[in-house]
Design an enzyme around this catalytic site. Structure first.
Site, mmCIF file in Angstrom:
data_model
loop_
_atom_site.group_PDB
_atom_site.id
_atom_site.type_symbol
_atom_site.label_atom_id
_atom_site.label_comp_id
_atom_site.label_asym_id
_atom_site.label_seq_id
_atom_site.Cartn_x
_atom_site.Cartn_y
_atom_site.Cartn_z
ATOM 1 N N ASN A 6 58.198 -3.873 -59.278
ATOM 2 C CA ASN A 6 59.602 -3.614 -59.616
ATOM 3 C C ASN A 6 60.448 -4.662 -58.898
ATOM 4 O OD1 ASN A 6 62.159 -2.655 -60.024
ATOM 5 N ND2 ASN A 6 61.879 -0.731 -58.888
ATOM 6 N N LYS A 8 63.542 -5.136 -59.104
ATOM 7 C CA LYS A 8 64.906 -4.649 -58.810
ATOM 8 C C LYS A 8 65.923 -5.728 -59.180
ATOM 9 C CE LYS A 8 62.914 -1.537 -55.468
ATOM 10 N NZ LYS A 8 63.055 -0.734 -54.267
ATOM 11 N N HIS A 96 64.038 6.017 -61.237
ATOM 12 C CA HIS A 96 63.854 5.436 -59.901
ATOM 13 C C HIS A 96 64.886 6.047 -58.953
ATOM 14 C CE1 HIS A 96 63.621 2.628 -56.590
ATOM 15 N NE2 HIS A 96 62.444 2.262 -57.067
ATOM 16 N N GLU A 98 66.657 4.789 -56.789
ATOM 17 C CA GLU A 98 67.905 4.019 -56.679
ATOM 18 C C GLU A 98 68.820 4.324 -57.861
ATOM 19 O OE1 GLU A 98 65.957 0.250 -56.089
ATOM 20 O OE2 GLU A 98 65.295 0.941 -54.117
ATOM 21 N N GLU A 166 57.393 7.938 -55.112
ATOM 22 C CA GLU A 166 57.987 7.016 -54.147
ATOM 23 C C GLU A 166 58.879 7.804 -53.189
ATOM 24 O OE1 GLU A 166 58.294 2.773 -55.882
ATOM 25 O OE2 GLU A 166 59.948 3.924 -56.704
ATOM 26 N N GLY A 172 61.520 0.183 -49.124
ATOM 27 C CA GLY A 172 62.217 -0.950 -48.513
ATOM 28 C C GLY A 172 62.402 -0.820 -47.015
ATOM 29 N N SER A 210 56.980 0.555 -49.616
ATOM 30 C CA SER A 210 56.451 -0.350 -48.594
ATOM 31 C C SER A 210 54.959 -0.632 -48.757
ATOM 32 C CB SER A 210 56.772 0.179 -47.184
ATOM 33 O OG SER A 210 58.174 0.237 -46.994
HETATM 34 P P1 13P Z 1 59.342 -1.476 -51.582
HETATM 35 O O1 13P Z 1 57.927 -1.829 -51.956
HETATM 36 O O2 13P Z 1 60.205 -2.688 -51.361
HETATM 37 O O3 13P Z 1 59.406 -0.465 -50.499
HETATM 38 O O4 13P Z 1 59.983 -0.781 -52.907
HETATM 39 C C1 13P Z 1 59.316 0.272 -53.508
HETATM 40 C C2 13P Z 1 60.011 0.588 -54.788
HETATM 41 O O5 13P Z 1 61.091 1.151 -54.800
HETATM 42 C C3 13P Z 1 59.359 0.187 -56.043
HETATM 43 O O6 13P Z 1 59.950 0.785 -57.150
#
Ligand code: 13P
Length: 248
Positions: A6, A8, A96, A98, A166, A172, A210
């Site tokens: 992803n 983002k 997601h 976010e 997740e 992150g 992560s």
């Molecule tokens: P990270 O791998 O940067 O923690 O992000 C995970 C994520 O949100 C993937 O959709």
């Protein structure tokens, strides 16, 4: 196994082209049967599909990061699932954390988006995950179980979707969930899925949060972990390829 990246709100056109070229080179030589999927920002989907075209046989697929619940209409700034399909996507991410946090998306809205994706012939990767407060209050299973049931439209066949777990606190942050916690949650999600439909015993349940080359093997080795949804480490060819190699 599905190894998904992803991106983002990251990458430029040039960087996207060189990353996809590196990934497709790797796929052409990869021994295992895991599938690699990348989720670029919408404006880079054409570029990524062009760079990956002809490489479908090598196992690189492309997806959108979100879609609208309607097929077209007056929704400024949104992207419809048929547009993603026409651009060459096979997948779309919905729900997601976010999107849930930044755009107030409820599980009911996520289910509507998933229905739109299925109508357009896309596969959906439905994201779920608890916050740190919810985990510390001992509510992680309850929250995630409800997200799965409420975000998953009735009647999907097992080849139409995947689930990505997740935990919000691991995204992150560099704080990866422990293999024991991931194992417990993925077993719980499997029970919730098969409670809905026995054929969901073969749905891939991806872990995200992560994931890095140095923890991928321990996570991907767990029984009910069917892949990884990778954020930061999916932007670097070497890291993402190392994670894909850990999937076998
Ligand atoms: P990270 O791998 O940067 O923690 O992000 C995970 C994520 O949100 C993937 O959709």
């Amino acid at each position: 196994m599905i190894i998904a990246g992803n991106w983002k709100m990251n990458m430029t056109r040039d960087a996207a082209r060189s990353l996809v070229t590196a990934l497709s080179d790797d796929r052409a030589n990869a021994a295992g049967d895991s599938q690699m999927v990348v989720f670029p920002p919408a404006v880079l989907i054409d570029t990524v599909c062009a760079a990956a075209s002809g490489l479908a046989a090598s196992g690189l697929a492309v997806g959108g990061q979100d879609c609208h619940a309607m097929d077209s209409g007056a929704h400024t700034g949104d992207i419809a699932a048929p547009m993603l399909a026409e651009a060459g996507c096979q997948w779309v991410l919905v729900g997601h954390s976010e999107r849930r946090a930044d755009h107030g998306e409820s599980s009911a809205m996520v289910a509507d988006k998933a229905r739109a994706a299925i109508r357009a012939g896309l596969k959906v990767m439905i994201c779920v995950g608890e916050t740190l407060d919810e985990r510390e209050a001992g509510r992680a299973n309850e929250v995630v179980g409800a997200q799965v049931l409420d975000s998953l439209p009735e009647g999907l066949t097992a080849d139409q979707f995947a689930i990505a777990y997740e935990p919000v606190w691991a995204i992150g942050t560099g704080k990866v969930a422990s293999p024991d916690d991931v194992d417990d949650m993925h077993n719980h999600i499997r029970a919730v899925l098969t409670g809905r439909d026995a054929s969901y015993d073969r749905i891939d349940i991806l872990y995200g949060g992560s994931v890095k080359p140095d923890n991928a093997e321990a996570l991907l080795g767990l029984d009910n972990v069917g892949g990884a949804l990778v954020g930061g480490a999916s932007l670097k060819a070497d890291d993402f390829i190392a994670i894909a190699r850990a999937a076998g």
